[in-house]
Scaffold this motif. Sequence first.
Motif, mmCIF file in Angstrom:
data_model
loop_
_atom_site.group_PDB
_atom_site.id
_atom_site.type_symbol
_atom_site.label_atom_id
_atom_site.label_comp_id
_atom_site.label_asym_id
_atom_site.label_seq_id
_atom_site.Cartn_x
_atom_site.Cartn_y
_atom_site.Cartn_z
ATOM 1 N N ILE A 47 7.446 14.763 0.687
ATOM 2 C CA ILE A 47 6.416 15.065 1.678
ATOM 3 C C ILE A 47 5.419 13.911 1.752
ATOM 4 N N ARG A 48 5.283 13.341 2.946
ATOM 5 C CA ARG A 48 4.284 12.290 3.188
ATOM 6 C C ARG A 48 3.135 12.901 3.978
ATOM 7 N N LEU A 49 2.031 13.182 3.306
ATOM 8 C CA LEU A 49 0.866 13.808 3.928
ATOM 9 C C LEU A 49 -0.131 12.726 4.324
ATOM 10 N N GLN A 50 -0.413 12.633 5.606
ATOM 11 C CA GLN A 50 -1.314 11.594 6.129
ATOM 12 C C GLN A 50 -2.502 12.250 6.827
ATOM 13 N N TYR A 51 -3.725 11.846 6.448
ATOM 14 C CA TYR A 51 -4.904 12.283 7.190
ATOM 15 C C TYR A 51 -5.075 11.413 8.429
ATOM 16 N N SER A 52 -5.620 11.987 9.481
ATOM 17 C CA SER A 52 -6.042 11.206 10.638
ATOM 18 C C SER A 52 -7.438 10.657 10.352
ATOM 19 N N ILE A 92 1.607 21.370 9.107
ATOM 20 C CA ILE A 92 2.846 21.215 9.867
ATOM 21 C C ILE A 92 3.667 20.119 9.198
ATOM 22 N N VAL A 93 4.967 20.365 9.031
ATOM 23 C CA VAL A 93 5.862 19.421 8.358
ATOM 24 C C VAL A 93 7.100 19.210 9.214
ATOM 25 N N GLY A 94 7.521 17.952 9.348
ATOM 26 C CA GLY A 94 8.726 17.660 10.113
ATOM 27 C C GLY A 94 9.209 16.244 9.887
ATOM 28 N N LYS A 95 10.385 15.940 10.421
ATOM 29 C CA LYS A 95 10.984 14.621 10.214
ATOM 30 C C LYS A 95 10.375 13.567 11.126
ATOM 31 N N ARG A 96 9.869 13.964 12.296
ATOM 32 C CA ARG A 96 9.302 13.019 13.251
ATOM 33 C C ARG A 96 7.780 13.122 13.202
ATOM 34 N N ILE A 132 1.954 11.221 -1.234
ATOM 35 C CA ILE A 132 3.361 11.589 -1.160
ATOM 36 C C ILE A 132 3.663 12.493 -2.347
ATOM 37 N N ALA A 133 4.435 13.547 -2.143
ATOM 38 C CA ALA A 133 4.751 14.470 -3.236
ATOM 39 C C ALA A 133 6.171 15.007 -3.071
ATOM 40 N N LYS A 134 6.785 15.317 -4.213
ATOM 41 C CA LYS A 134 8.134 15.897 -4.187
ATOM 42 C C LYS A 134 8.324 16.795 -5.399
ATOM 43 N N LEU A 135 8.845 17.993 -5.151
ATOM 44 C CA LEU A 135 9.193 18.919 -6.218
ATOM 45 C C LEU A 135 10.707 18.941 -6.359
ATOM 46 N N PHE A 188 0.823 -1.200 0.000
ATOM 47 C CA PHE A 188 0.000 0.000 0.000
ATOM 48 C C PHE A 188 0.859 1.253 0.000
ATOM 49 N N ILE A 189 0.246 2.353 -0.360
ATOM 50 C CA ILE A 189 0.964 3.632 -0.344
ATOM 51 C C ILE A 189 1.454 3.963 1.061
ATOM 52 N N GLN A 190 0.725 3.496 2.079
ATOM 53 C CA GLN A 190 1.151 3.725 3.467
ATOM 54 C C GLN A 190 2.484 3.052 3.786
ATOM 55 N N ASP A 191 2.853 2.045 2.976
ATOM 56 C CA ASP A 191 4.104 1.311 3.212
ATOM 57 C C ASP A 191 5.321 1.979 2.581
ATOM 58 N N MET A 192 5.100 2.984 1.743
ATOM 59 C CA MET A 192 6.218 3.598 1.029
ATOM 60 C C MET A 192 7.107 4.405 1.967
ATOM 61 N N ARG A 193 8.401 4.276 1.798
ATOM 62 C CA ARG A 193 9.370 5.016 2.596
ATOM 63 C C ARG A 193 10.459 5.591 1.687
ATOM 64 N N PHE A 194 10.894 6.802 1.995
ATOM 65 C CA PHE A 194 11.979 7.454 1.274
ATOM 66 C C PHE A 194 13.009 7.935 2.302
ATOM 67 N N SER A 195 14.244 7.978 1.904
ATOM 68 C CA SER A 195 15.298 8.378 2.851
ATOM 69 C C SER A 195 15.172 9.839 3.262
ATOM 70 N N ASP A 196 14.598 10.657 2.384
ATOM 71 C CA ASP A 196 14.470 12.093 2.692
ATOM 72 C C ASP A 196 13.016 12.466 2.998
ATOM 73 N N MET A 197 12.271 11.537 3.599
ATOM 74 C CA MET A 197 10.837 11.736 3.783
ATOM 75 C C MET A 197 10.530 12.652 4.964
ATOM 76 N N TRP A 198 9.600 13.587 4.741
ATOM 77 C CA TRP A 198 9.117 14.498 5.766
ATOM 78 C C TRP A 198 7.619 14.245 5.941
ATOM 79 N N HIS A 199 7.186 14.215 7.205
ATOM 80 C CA HIS A 199 5.781 13.957 7.515
ATOM 81 C C HIS A 199 5.000 15.273 7.580
ATOM 82 N N ALA A 200 3.739 15.209 7.185
ATOM 83 C CA ALA A 200 2.911 16.417 7.189
ATOM 84 C C ALA A 200 1.505 16.097 7.679
ATOM 85 N N ARG A 201 0.916 17.074 8.363
ATOM 86 C CA ARG A 201 -0.478 17.010 8.803
ATOM 87 C C ARG A 201 -1.161 18.336 8.459
#
Length: 738
Positions: A409-414, A258-262, A339-342, A209-222
């Motif tokens: 950017i990994r944007l996840q809805y709650s 809000i965007v961050g590594k953790r 997930i998005a990246k420019l 699933f898309i939820q399983d995708m990981r990138f080394s430079d991934m930033w989380h967003a809400r």
Amino acid sequence: MISRRKLLFNAGALTVYFSLNPVLAANANKPSSLLPRALKHNPELDAWLSLDKRGKVKLFSGKVELGQGILTAFAQIVAEELNVAMTRVEIINTDTRQCPDLGYTFGGISIEHGGTALQLAAAEAKAVLLSYGAQHLATETSQLSVQDGEFYLNNQPSGITYWQVLTDSRFDIQSYGRGVIEQSREHSIVGTSAQRLDIPAKAFGQAAFIQDMRFSDMWHARIVGPPVPGAALIDSNFESKHLSAGQHLVQDGSFLAIVGKREESVVRDSLTIANNCQWSRGSELPDENNLVAWLKSAADPAETVAQAGQGKRNSRLNYRAQFSRPYQAHASLAPSMAIAKLEGRQLTVWSHAQGMFPLRSAIARLLDMDETMVRCIHVPSCGCYGHNGADDAACDAAIIATKLPGRTIRLQYSREDEFLREPYTSAMAVEIEASVTEQGKIQNWDYQIWSCAHSSRPGGAKRAGNFLSASRIKKSIAKPASVPIPQPRGGSDRNAVPLYTVPNLRIRRHLVPEMPLRASSLRTLGAFTNVIAIESCIDQLALMTAVDPIDFRIKNLQDQRAIHVLERLREVSDWRRHAEGQGRGIGFARYKNSAAYCAVAFFVRVNKATGKITLDKAVSVTDAGRVINPDGVKNQIEGGIIQAASWCLKERVRFSKTQVKSRHWGEYPVLGFNEVPELETHIVNRADQPPYGVGEVSPGPAGAALANSIADALGVRLHDIPFTSSYVLQALHNVSEV
């Protein structure tokens, strides 16, 4: 930027793609003027299917896997027509840089349209490969056959394969007529229950699933969104210095993130910011217990969508009733994400939305980018049928990525985000007035619908204003006007025209142009409510004339396939016998009056002291024409029956005058595993007929059968979904008072 097509030409590959009209199993060898539209618009074989050096057949799909098993069926079609093992077929899921534009995956048309066109394209490809093989072996094509991609000369293996004869050649073909479709009696793959290609990874916990995708430079967003519909940001009493270390606040008008590594820090800061934001009051919502009256007050004047006969005839046996459906959520098991990246000027978006090309166009319009600089790639999720939060999540991720270039950017809805941000299915009201002769023939039929258009997807540049965030950013885009989906597909009026023979008929639609709660497409659109209303009326007319419900339907039908499905259901469901205290009911429809047929019999028990409804058994019969994968059809039919039962018994978006109250599973119950009935599923395989999709064929008949079985058990008809225990008790109380 070099296109995949040019790249394939340079690499000497063959490529096949598909979509399209359910024309042509019988017209495979006809002129190209008879081809489906997408084949006519994209006639080059080199654009659609490729053979690679590993002995694989690559299929570039413009239709996406939503859990319905469509890609497995497509692989079966290609393997059958090319005479290769299914293990050789490798599917590239929809990618706007690699795949053809086939629009959305919706409406149960992927097999009906895409499957037929794919079969034609693969048959043509095989014919061309046979001609290459004949040249290579210095023989006639009539002397050749194929087994797993190897040419057989006079039934003996030649040692020469598809992959050897293609080499650097191009097909350079833009016309059709050489391909001969495999006859159904010759099928060894199509028509069998091949193992789903997508299930093993999901079942064994692999990255599926898309939820399983990981990138080394991934930033989380809400996202920090308004607490109520229609609210705008007035003030944010929060400064970036108060954020956790390494966090970023992204703001564009009323759009906040809000965007961050953790991820846990991002979640914590998003809640803090939400508590420090001041929003406008928002829109006032109608009384949730009086939605029918609101719909009628807010609707445009009636538009006639179907009419027949000379007007109403007098009859002694008349029936009139009103039915309704509340707002209901898609209730996806996993909240939406993207997930998005420019990078430089190139924006890449990974999404589980149902249409990558419409998504690309809409994002490009919203962000004022060149469409060629936006790439959208489909990755599956635990999603849904319909327009849930996936498109909005992709849009939000893209907005954030353009503000923070170079970061993934990994944007996840709650869960709360999903319930508050997704478009619901539209509330609906239906009025029906019908009459029947004493001989059991339907005489008059007057039917009216009040609802919205049932689609507000951000489908391309012209409808980018349908993104939820389109109105929140500084360079906002106005929401486009609501446009009804025309017949015969229909939106609110899908399946509103009964398949039964009615001499005097009128169907009217009252469009509600603006909804207080955001609404769009959910599985079957308006067909679910319409089939329940129609089939409930049919049962009442049968009761008034003392005719068995199945006999009554057959008496008023001319479609022989419809009649066969009903006769078959009578046989397999043991219709004339049911347990004491058990209610039985039937529901039937042909989806969109032009696709697959489905009839369902439900058997239920109702505790009149508590109002509890127990689902004992559901028996179904489906005619979907030529069946590609019987197990896949069975899964879709049964899933539709279970979802219909959940809609009928449980689901309702609750709201007050100011806010939506259904924000978690506790506030939006769905059918539990322990409540699922025994399911018995029968499939009529018509190998000589075109295939139809089945993703949306069963919910309407299942909902109708359930409504009719409850009426049979209670002796009282329920008209308003959901049929909760309290509703049952109230209905019984009202009858006792009368």
